[in-house]
Design an enzyme around this catalytic site. Structure first.
Site, PDB file in Angstrom:
ATOM      1  N   GLU A 175       0.928  -1.215   0.026  1.00 22.80           N
ATOM      2  CA  GLU A 175       0.020  -0.186  -0.026  1.00 22.80           C
ATOM      3  C   GLU A 175       0.910   1.371  -0.027  1.00 22.80           C
ATOM      4  O   GLU A 175       0.880   2.002   0.833  1.00 22.80           O
ATOM      5  CB  GLU A 175      -1.235   0.014   1.219  1.00 22.80           C
ATOM      6  CG  GLU A 175      -1.899  -1.165   1.362  1.00 22.80           C
ATOM      7  CD  GLU A 175      -3.218  -1.061   2.325  1.00 22.80           C
ATOM      8  OE1 GLU A 175      -2.874  -0.033   3.284  1.00 22.80           O
ATOM      9  OE2 GLU A 175      -3.812  -1.853   2.389  1.00 22.80           O
ATOM     10  N   GLU A 375      -5.234  -8.577   0.967  1.00 20.16           N
ATOM     11  CA  GLU A 375      -5.985  -8.154   2.455  1.00 20.16           C
ATOM     12  C   GLU A 375      -7.246  -7.918   2.259  1.00 20.16           C
ATOM     13  O   GLU A 375      -7.568  -7.415   1.497  1.00 20.16           O
ATOM     14  CB  GLU A 375      -5.211  -7.066   3.169  1.00 20.16           C
ATOM     15  CG  GLU A 375      -3.906  -7.144   3.475  1.00 20.16           C
ATOM     16  CD  GLU A 375      -3.376  -5.932   4.332  1.00 20.16           C
ATOM     17  OE1 GLU A 375      -4.252  -4.955   4.787  1.00 20.16           O
ATOM     18  OE2 GLU A 375      -2.367  -5.605   4.021  1.00 20.16           O
TER      19      GLU A 375
END
Ligand code: FCB
Length: 483
Positions: A175, A375
């Site tokens: 991320e 995720e």
């Protein structure tokens, strides 16, 4: 009693043979041992010690004590029937200060973890950077400085030399949007800076660090190893179909998604992104050759998804919030609206359609790139009841709806290879400290006792039902130690 004994057979969500069933964690969120074996502070140690930055003043000093309880945690994963496990390496644990030679004791922890996983028949998926930049590199300027990308590439070489022969799946960055825009834009994540230009510079140098790391990994890893990047792409929706709202979507899509997808997969930054942000920066930090470096081919893309993003044109009379924004130059033009629907303990709306939308888009735009859900999960205020059980039906409903979206996407031709549930254990949830629980395994942080939540049993039953479809031999044994 095993994890699946007391569960009704999971609803018949069906996935192709060989689908990877994982959980994900990150070093700073679970390891603890912040001062052990020569580890030096990362930006998260510094940030969490700064009053007012993290809920309740929590730090990752002890976290879930995984550094000392790793064998027990791997045994839990084996009990759940996981085929894969995604974890991250703590940069300041293996290369304190972010430069120079590796600390073998730091690397030894990851060697032992890898051995345990392989012995248990669980494939390790290693993330090289999940936000814990060595503080000394931040003191030298952090990600807004070009040099940090080179430091990252050198650290990647250290880890690849130590573990390259045994890890089949590598991720460069987790991320980078959060690292750049929450770390240097809104400042709600470490290092807590609030400078829109620094945030854009950080995004580019994270991209560059990723590209340099891919180059290093290609040199040092066996050909069979796969290299990936993990993005938290935003499922951006407009409040209406009006042109102004569609333009708000375009702007946020550029800043959340295309700022990473375009350079990595197409070797360029989007023209509209450069135009939208011209008052903030002229992008002269992008040097000749950078985009060729950044667009080195990768084998897979990891997608992290939790909740959608709804935007509208700011319109007349809009007053920007006044708090530092993670969206450079967008504050005056765009309003963020709450999505409808039930919410998790993060106050994030539950909406599996957002995941379906992103998967459909990736199929259209990157049809040849295999995907992993790296995720997905939800926080709820879980507790052990008097009988010792942890009942979390909302989490099961969340997981079921999102896995159903993945199942559906695969049926419509999206190449999704696996699902890594966030998270194995309750852990240090960044700015929320221990105040938000994402685990399918409950952790009592006072005693460090682990208890399977109902969702863990549900997940184990689903995995068992699906793995029953594949021959018991073959696939997994390729990844055993000494392969
Ligand atoms: C993601 C992070 C992960 C975790 C989840 C809830 O943005 O990658 O570490 O905190 O959110």
């Amino acid at each position: 009693m095993t994890a699946v004994d007391d569960q009704p057979a999971a609803r018949t969500l069906r996935f192709p043979p060989g689908f990877r069933w994982g959980t994900a964690t990150a070093a700073y969120q679970i390891e603890g041992g912040a001062q052990e074996d020569g580890r030096t502070p990362s930006i998260w140690d510094t940030f969490s010690r700064t009053p007012g930055r993290v809920l309740n003043g929590d730090t990752g000093d002890i976290a879930a004590d995984h550094l000392h309880r790793m064998p027990e945690d791997v045994a839990l994963m084996a009990e759940l029937g996981l085929t894969d496990y995604r974890f991250s390496v703590s940069w300041p644990r293996v290369q304190p200060t972010g430069r120079g030679p590796a600390v073998q004791r730091g690397l030894d922890f990851y060697r032992r973890l890898t051995d345990r996983l392989l012995d248990a028949g669980i494939r390790p998926a290693l993330t090289l950077y999940h936000w814990d930049l060595p503080q000394e590199l931040e003191d030298a300027g952090g990600w807004p400085e070009r040099e940090t990308a080179q430091r990252f590439a050198d650290y990647v070489a250290v880890v690849a030399e130590a573990l390259g022969d045994r890890i089949p799946l590598w991720t460069t960055l987790n991320e980078p949007w959060c690292s750049a825009f929450l770390g240097y834009g809104s400042g709600v994540h470490a290092p807590g800076r609030t400078d829109p230009e620094a945030a854009l510079r950080a995004a580019h140098h994270l991209n560059l660090g990723h590209g340099l790391a891919v180059g290093v990994l290609r040199e040092l890893l066996p050909e069979s190893a796969a290299v990936s990047l993990v993005l938290n792409l935003a499922a951006v929706r407009g409040a209406s179909d009006a042109a102004a709202d569609r333009d708000a979507v375009r702007r946020i899509d550029a800043l959340a998604n295309r700022i990473f997808l375009d350079p990595v997969f197409h070797g360029s930054y989007p023209r509209d992104l450069l135009d939208d942000t011209e008052e903030v920066t002229d992008w002269s930090f992008v040097r000749d050759g950078d985009l060729a470096e950044i667009s080195r081919p990768i084998d897979m893309l990891g997608l992290n998804y939790y909740t959608p993003t709804v935007v509208a044109a700011a319109g007349p009379g809009h007053v920007p919030s006044g708090t530092p924004s993670p969206w450079p130059a967008a504050d005056e033009a765009v309003r963020f609206l709450p999505a409808p629907g039930p919410r998790t303990a993060m106050d994030w709306p539950v909406d599996a359609d957002g995941l379906a939308e992103l998967l459909a888009r990736l199929r259209r735009e990157l049809p040849r790139t295999p995907l992993l859900i790296t995720e997905n999960g939800a926080a709820y205020h879980d507790y052990a009841d008097p009988s010792g059980a942890v009942r979390d039906p909302e989490r099961i409903a969340y997981l079921e709806s999102h896995l159903a979206a993945v199942e559906q996407a695969i049926a419509s031709g999206v190449d999704v290879r696996g699902y890594f549930l966030w998270s194995l254990l309750d852990n240090f949830e960044w700015a929320y400290g221990y105040g938000r629980r994402f685990g399918i395994v409950h952790v009592d942080f006072a005693s460090q006792r682990r208890t399977l939540k109902d969702s863990a049993r549900w997940y184990a039953a689903l995995i068992a039902a699906n793995r029953g479809q594949v021959p018991a031999d073959g696939r997994r044994s390729r990844y055993r130690r000494g392969r």
